[in-house]
Design an enzyme around this catalytic site. Sequence first.
Site, PDB file in Angstrom:
ATOM      1  N   ASP A  83      30.581  50.483  99.937  1.00 47.88           N
ATOM      2  CA  ASP A  83      29.721  49.819 100.922  1.00 47.88           C
ATOM      3  C   ASP A  83      28.788  48.832 100.233  1.00 47.88           C
ATOM      4  O   ASP A  83      28.583  48.896  99.012  1.00 47.88           O
ATOM      5  CB  ASP A  83      28.910  50.850 101.739  1.00 47.88           C
ATOM      6  CG  ASP A  83      28.014  51.716 100.868  1.00 47.88           C
ATOM      7  OD1 ASP A  83      28.400  52.039  99.718  1.00 47.88           O
ATOM      8  OD2 ASP A  83      26.910  52.069 101.307  1.00 47.88           O
ATOM      9  N   GLU A 147      26.826  54.738  99.921  1.00 41.33           N
ATOM     10  CA  GLU A 147      25.807  54.863  98.867  1.00 41.33           C
ATOM     11  C   GLU A 147      24.539  54.119  99.248  1.00 41.33           C
ATOM     12  O   GLU A 147      23.441  54.512  98.878  1.00 41.33           O
ATOM     13  CB  GLU A 147      26.346  54.319  97.540  1.00 41.33           C
ATOM     14  CG  GLU A 147      25.481  54.647  96.321  1.00 41.33           C
ATOM     15  CD  GLU A 147      24.314  53.694  96.107  1.00 41.33           C
ATOM     16  OE1 GLU A 147      23.356  54.065  95.437  1.00 41.33           O
ATOM     17  OE2 GLU A 147      24.355  52.562  96.639  1.00 41.33           O
TER      18      GLU A 147
HETATM   19 ZN   LIG Z   1      25.018  50.192  94.376  1.00 41.14          ZN
END
Ligand SMILES: [Zn+2]
Length: 443
Positions: A83, A147
């Site tokens: 992401d 994350e």
């Molecule tokens: Zn990162």
Amino acid sequence: MGDAATGEVTELLQQLIRNRCVNDGTPESGDEARSAGTLHAYLEGSGLDVERFESRPGRESLVTRIEGTDPAAPSLLLLGHTDVVPVNEDRWTRDPFGGELVDGVVWGRGAVDMLNLTASMAVATRRLAGRGFRPRGTLIYAAVADEEANGTFGAAHLADHERDHVAADYMITETGGFPISLGGDVALPVLVAEKGTMSSRLRVTGTPGHGSMPFGADNALVKAGEVVRRVGAYEPATRIHDQWRAFVEGIDIPAELAEPLLSEEGFVEMCAAIGPIGRMAHACTRTTITPTLVHGGSKLNVIPDTVEIGLDIRTLPGDGLDEVRAMLDDALGDLSDDVEFVPGHVIDATASASGTPLWDAIARVTEQFYAGAPLVPVMMPGATDARHLRPLGTVSYGFGLFSEAISLEAIATMAHGDDERVDVESLGMVTEMWEQLAVDFLG
Ligand SMILES: [Zn+2]
């Protein structure tokens, strides 16, 4: 590194950028299934078994492994996230999701955070598998969702529900390995620790009234403005802790520069004087409280009675709720009584030891890229997925490798900033580094 591998990693990075897995913090965003699909297609056919885990619709993580021959040998997890954070498209010179390759540089959101590493780890794993690499210790590659929020739908999900698939003795994730030189020889930072998080809110209360008669009103928004100003101006005490000291003593800098970096007296003034690197020095040496969101008001003609201010709080080891509460009281002064502190989810700071067998292996391998450059331990002001793995007993580092075109300042400005980009030379270097490290460490 052969041109073939550099070409492969460049192309894979371009695809991951174009997949536009933008995580805006809401559970519905991200859609990392797209990049899990890209990586699956890339990895299969090399003899690797690929598994995908969906934590909620669209939020997919991928894991593959090269099983070791000796169950007693230490295992290594290479962990990348797929992401990226949102962009302000107007401020970019090029399309942030175009993945354009211009003069040996790949442009796009995620180019240094951390699709470059996620792609290079995948290429190294595939190439090792393709040539029949049979290590003693197991090599695991994981590309995870989420994350950039809390890892809830990615690393934390895997750590909680699929532990057998990601458990490892050692782990490497972002970032590190950008050559630092502060007037002396180059050193390579390894992230060994990261600050804790305490995403919280301040609730400012007032009294509702008609917007047409502001005189003497108890307007929560006006009060909130002053609350934001005071929190923004507040300077928590500088703390020269062991981690910071090890970093400063590990890099080769002249004494006249090292001395102020190790002195609490005058530290903030020095940070202001040394440019972008000062921002990092400042963040590494204190708990920080940053106002980042504001919600309030219901209608244009109504004086608001409640305004909420979102705070991004990053704590040093040892600072918990009580310490943060005391800092806020200090910052708010006589406004304290009108403001309620609403703490969010608390995640403590985490750290791994330097000087482990993996540390030594990284030092041996990087010697071929930056001869004589020592590794230096660094505490990261932001959070990575390492915080989900360290509690499982996994020694976790942040590392990568960059050419000299990428400085610490460049990383600090581009990650989550505008015009994020990476040079192809760095992509080739880091891919080769992962391959050599796997061979060196896993045998
Ligand atoms: Zn990162």
